[in-house]
Design a protein around this motif. Structure first.
Motif, mmCIF file in Angstrom:
data_model
loop_
_atom_site.group_PDB
_atom_site.id
_atom_site.type_symbol
_atom_site.label_atom_id
_atom_site.label_comp_id
_atom_site.label_asym_id
_atom_site.label_seq_id
_atom_site.Cartn_x
_atom_site.Cartn_y
_atom_site.Cartn_z
ATOM 1 N N GLN A 77 57.473 47.531 53.422
ATOM 2 C CA GLN A 77 56.186 48.160 53.741
ATOM 3 C C GLN A 77 56.452 49.649 53.948
ATOM 4 O OE1 GLN A 77 52.910 46.956 54.018
ATOM 5 N NE2 GLN A 77 52.429 49.120 54.192
ATOM 6 N N THR A 79 54.877 53.317 54.551
ATOM 7 C CA THR A 79 53.665 53.961 55.042
ATOM 8 C C THR A 79 53.883 55.465 55.109
ATOM 9 O OG1 THR A 79 53.158 52.008 56.393
ATOM 10 C CG2 THR A 79 51.963 54.048 56.906
ATOM 11 N N TRP A 81 52.053 58.730 56.467
ATOM 12 C CA TRP A 81 50.994 59.042 57.434
ATOM 13 C C TRP A 81 49.898 59.871 56.784
ATOM 14 C CZ3 TRP A 81 50.219 63.501 61.088
ATOM 15 C CH2 TRP A 81 49.295 63.177 62.095
ATOM 16 N N PRO A 84 46.984 57.070 52.518
ATOM 17 C CA PRO A 84 46.889 55.640 52.184
ATOM 18 C C PRO A 84 47.167 55.335 50.715
ATOM 19 C CG PRO A 84 44.714 56.592 52.547
ATOM 20 C CD PRO A 84 45.702 57.623 52.985
ATOM 21 N N SER A 87 50.793 54.640 50.317
ATOM 22 C CA SER A 87 51.337 53.592 51.187
ATOM 23 C C SER A 87 51.076 52.219 50.578
ATOM 24 C CB SER A 87 50.706 53.671 52.581
ATOM 25 O OG SER A 87 50.863 54.965 53.139
#
Length: 223
Positions: A77, A79, A81, A84, A87
């Motif tokens: 996963q 990500t 910041w 999106p 991510s």
């Protein structure tokens, strides 16, 4: 005689009134009671809803991001910041590479989650100012050994740090009553060549010899 008859009549007249009073008072007595009231005036709390568990059997759970080494077929996963579109859940390909938007194909196998997040951050600096990247291992598919033969559960076993062959066998349900514990061995492929490494099950049970250290991809054979 007349007085006795009048007394009996008065009693008979009062009985329906008393019964009506008792019936009308019954809801009042239970109106304030809770549906889960138990004998003695105690109440029982409603049953707690079942907490959902992880759907995947290979869920990695909490681990040290500075020590775990990512391998092929792991699930990550990643990500970024406030980004999106960059991510998501990324699989590690069999060649050890992952594909990300903007940066393309980059190596992931052989790196820790912390090191990989730093590498991705450096690559994204060309496109994003001060990117903050987090890498979490969702599925452990590379750190596995396999059990075959007379064991409780044949198939892959997710490795834990320092796992021994005995621990792997116990995780797989132990050996069956038909197993030949004297002939257990480990199959290991190194540089395209397969090795057969004997494992003394009885000595391992006594704590005299824990056996060889397992490597991802090892197959423990219990004849």
């Amino acid at each position: 005689m007349i007085k006795r008859f009048c007394s009996i009549g008065a009693v008979l007249l009062l009985l329906p009134i008393a019964a009506a009073a008792q019936v009308t008072s019954q809801p009042a007595a239970t109106a304030g009671a809770t549906p889960n009231a138990a004998p003695g005036g105690q109440t029982t709390a409603p049953a707690d809803p079942k907490v959902p568990t992880a759907a995947s059997a290979n869920y990695a759970g909490p681990m040290d991001a500075n020590r775990y080494v990512i391998g092929p077929e792991d699930s990550l996963q990643i990500t970024v910041w406030k980004e999106p579109t960059l991510s998501g859940t990324i699989p590690v390909r069999p060649d050890g590479m992952i594909s990300l938007v903007l940066v393309g194909d980059i190596p992931a196998a052989g790196m820790t989650p912390t090191a990989l997040s730093t590498d991705i951050s450096q690559r994204l600096k060309k496109y994003i100012q001060d990117p903050v990247v987090t890498v979490v291992v969702l599925g452990v598919n590379s750190q596995r050994v396999f059990l075959v033969g007379e064991v409780g559960k044949v198939g892959p076993v997710v490795m834990t740090p320092g796992m021994t062959p005995l621990q792997a066998i116990v995780t797989g349900g132990g050996i069956t009553q038909f197993a030949n514990s004297k002939r257990i061995y480990i199959l290991r492929t190194t540089a395209g060549k397969q090795q057969k490494i004997p494992f003394n099950y009885k000595q391992a049970l006594k704590g005299e010899n824990s056996g060889v250290s397992l490597l991802p991809g090892d197959t423990i054979v219990v004849p």
